[in-house]
Design an enzyme around this catalytic site. Sequence first.
Site, PDB file in Angstrom:
ATOM      1  N   ALA B  10       8.545  -1.601  -3.873  1.00  0.00           N
ATOM      2  CA  ALA B  10       8.800  -1.096  -2.654  1.00  0.00           C
ATOM      3  C   ALA B  10      10.230  -1.678  -1.874  1.00  0.00           C
ATOM      4  O   ALA B  10      10.051  -2.859  -2.282  1.00  0.00           O
ATOM      5  CB  ALA B  10       7.603  -1.426  -1.762  1.00  0.00           C
ATOM      6  N   CYS B  11      10.518  -0.885  -1.194  1.00  0.00           N
ATOM      7  CA  CYS B  11      11.858  -1.542  -0.417  1.00  0.00           C
ATOM      8  C   CYS B  11      11.775  -0.525   0.804  1.00  0.00           C
ATOM      9  O   CYS B  11      11.028   0.251   1.444  1.00  0.00           O
ATOM     10  CB  CYS B  11      13.213  -1.495  -1.253  1.00  0.00           C
ATOM     11  SG  CYS B  11      13.868   0.368  -1.206  1.00  0.00           S
ATOM     12  N   GLY B  12      12.620  -1.123   1.908  1.00  0.00           N
ATOM     13  CA  GLY B  12      12.613  -0.436   3.375  1.00  0.00           C
ATOM     14  C   GLY B  12      12.841   0.908   3.265  1.00  0.00           C
ATOM     15  O   GLY B  12      11.748   1.529   3.954  1.00  0.00           O
ATOM     16  N   ILE B  43       8.245   0.379   2.228  1.00  0.00           N
ATOM     17  CA  ILE B  43       7.343  -0.728   2.367  1.00  0.00           C
ATOM     18  C   ILE B  43       6.312  -0.177   3.594  1.00  0.00           C
ATOM     19  O   ILE B  43       4.946  -0.432   3.475  1.00  0.00           O
ATOM     20  CB  ILE B  43       8.265  -1.834   2.890  1.00  0.00           C
ATOM     21  CG1 ILE B  43       8.680  -2.601   1.667  1.00  0.00           C
ATOM     22  CG2 ILE B  43       7.160  -2.860   3.571  1.00  0.00           C
ATOM     23  CD1 ILE B  43       9.573  -3.588   2.016  1.00  0.00           C
TER      24      ILE B  43
END
Lengths: 159, 97
Positions: B10-12, B43
């Site tokens: 997960a990332c922004g 995220i």
Amino acid sequence: MKKTFIDLDLINLNLEAQDKIEAIKILSGKLYEKGKVKTSFFNAVLDREKKFPTGLKTKFISFALPHADSKHVNSAGVAVGLLKKPVKFKSMEDPDNNVNVKLIVLLAVKDKSKQVIVLQNLIKMMQNKITTQNILSSNDDKELLLLFQNNLFVKNNNY
Amino acid sequence: MKSKKKIIVACGTGIATSTAVKSKIYDYLKEKGMNVEIDQCKISELKSQIENTKADLVVTTGPVGGNYNLPVVNGVSFLTGINEEKTLNEIISYLKT
């Protein structure tokens, strides 16, 4: 993709900016002039940067990878800024820390499945001693452009 | 036979850094003879993604906050190249339990 993804207009050697906001504004403007991003892109990038900072430090270079959701993007591309004087970004690893960033790669990602190779190669470039040395010692925009063009699109680039 | 382990990266925005980290983890684990399934997401979508995929492990490149009842590993080292091996071993140790 190679020709439209990055060209001389999107390269900024000796970029002068007071802070990351000014630097991102200049680079967003370049992507906008090319029709690659929508007017909402700049604010979306700043907003994302606040919540999820993108300052990174490899063994060889301090850089930032600001970007925004693909709904703000028309077509894929990157704007590259090599700063005359580093600007502070918050660290991705630890948002309580700052990274003095020398290189900004502003990403316009449209379709992640098509841009996997470019993203992989970009990270590889930043972890490569020679490539980063060449980037930091570029003498003109053309030289800097060639470094990105020659590295970003390589397939199975194992190092 | 045990089912494939599942990882969520997960990332922004769920598009840039998670894409780079996902492919690195996949290649590394493949080299070690481990075949895993890796999904990626924003995220902000992490909670529902965990419920939907029944993941074993989360790797992130940004602050996630909250409590997810499963191991959360910071994957920024895959972007910086510093301490990659350590992070990889951490991931493997969670997958083996």
